[in-house]
Scaffold this active site. Structure first.
Site, PDB file in Angstrom:
ATOM      1  CG  MET A 235       5.784   2.449   5.478  1.00 37.94           C
ATOM      2  SD  MET A 235       5.983   1.439   6.962  1.00 37.94           S
ATOM      3  CE  MET A 235       6.581  -0.092   6.279  1.00 37.94           C
ATOM      4  CD  GLU A 236       8.860   5.380   1.443  1.00 42.63           C
ATOM      5  OE1 GLU A 236       8.047   5.133   0.534  1.00 42.63           O
ATOM      6  OE2 GLU A 236       8.485   5.764   2.572  1.00 42.63           O
TER       7      GLU A 236
ATOM      8  CG  ASP B  98      23.592 -12.181   1.630  1.00 40.67           C
ATOM      9  OD1 ASP B  98      23.426 -13.424   1.655  1.00 40.67           O
ATOM     10  OD2 ASP B  98      23.979 -11.577   0.614  1.00 40.67           O
TER      11      ASP B  98
ATOM     12  CG  MET C  46      -1.895  -1.159   1.255  1.00 41.56           C
ATOM     13  SD  MET C  46      -2.890  -1.309  -0.241  1.00 41.56           S
ATOM     14  CE  MET C  46      -3.562  -2.930   0.016  1.00 41.56           C
ATOM     15  CB  CYS C  47       4.442   1.971   0.103  1.00 42.44           C
ATOM     16  SG  CYS C  47       4.779   1.665   1.825  1.00 42.44           S
ATOM     17  CG  HIS C  48       0.987   6.625  -2.017  1.00 40.25           C
ATOM     18  ND1 HIS C  48       0.547   6.343  -0.732  1.00 40.25           N
ATOM     19  CD2 HIS C  48      -0.117   6.897  -2.745  1.00 40.25           C
ATOM     20  CE1 HIS C  48      -0.772   6.444  -0.702  1.00 40.25           C
ATOM     21  NE2 HIS C  48      -1.202   6.775  -1.906  1.00 40.25           N
TER      22      HIS C  48
END
Length: 156
Positions: free
Chosen positions: A111-112, A126, A74-76
């Site tokens: 969110m970014e 990793d 749902m992120c733009h």
């Protein structure tokens, strides 16, 4: 408080931000990677045979910030004005990743910043898992956000 990503029927939706004002927004997030002391020494002294772990993690974090809208449903998509990933040893066994993202847009950039911190941490894991499978990633959290209708917020 209503969840903005659900419509009146409880179905998922992308929030319509077309009527919101464009404002300057900033978010700061962090992640902590815990490892063996020898692993941290190898990383900070640049002695990993795979190359510069910290530089790779910084690049991965920036790339993740730019691709957040492709990863979180749902992120733009945002035209990110800046993304900075800082990684520092905070003890003999811990690296702290701090990400600062900036944008002038109609929706927030939290969110970014969170995605960037998470992916930078995963990149460290990793690259180092062959020498330290017991590493842990934790304390992924938003530290601060500014701008937008809801105003400023700081973690306690």
């Amino acid at each position: 408080m209503d969840l903005t990503h659900l419509d009146e029927k409880g179905q998922a939706r992308m929030v319509d931000v077309s009527e919101k004002d464009v404002t300057k927004r900033e978010a700061i997030a962090q992640a902590i990677v815990t490892m063996l002391p020898n692993t941290l020494t190898m990383i900070t002294e640049g002695k990993h045979k795979k190359g510069d772990v910290l530089a790779t993690a910084r690049i991965a974090g920036i790339q993740a910030a730019k691709k957040t809208w492709e990863l979180i449903p749902m992120c733009h998509p945002l035209m990110i004005a800046g993304a900075k990933v800082d990684i520092q040893a905070i003890s003999a066994t811990e690296l702290r990743i701090e990400v600062r993202c900036k944008v002038a847009d109609r929706t927030g950039i939290e969110m970014e910043a969170l995605t960037a911190a998470s992916i930078a941490a995963l990149t460290i894991y990793d690259m180092c898992k062959a020498v330290d499978k017991g590493m842990t990633i934790g304390e992924i959290k938003l530290l601060k956000k500014t701008g937008g209708k809801s105003g400023d917020w700081n973690a306690e």
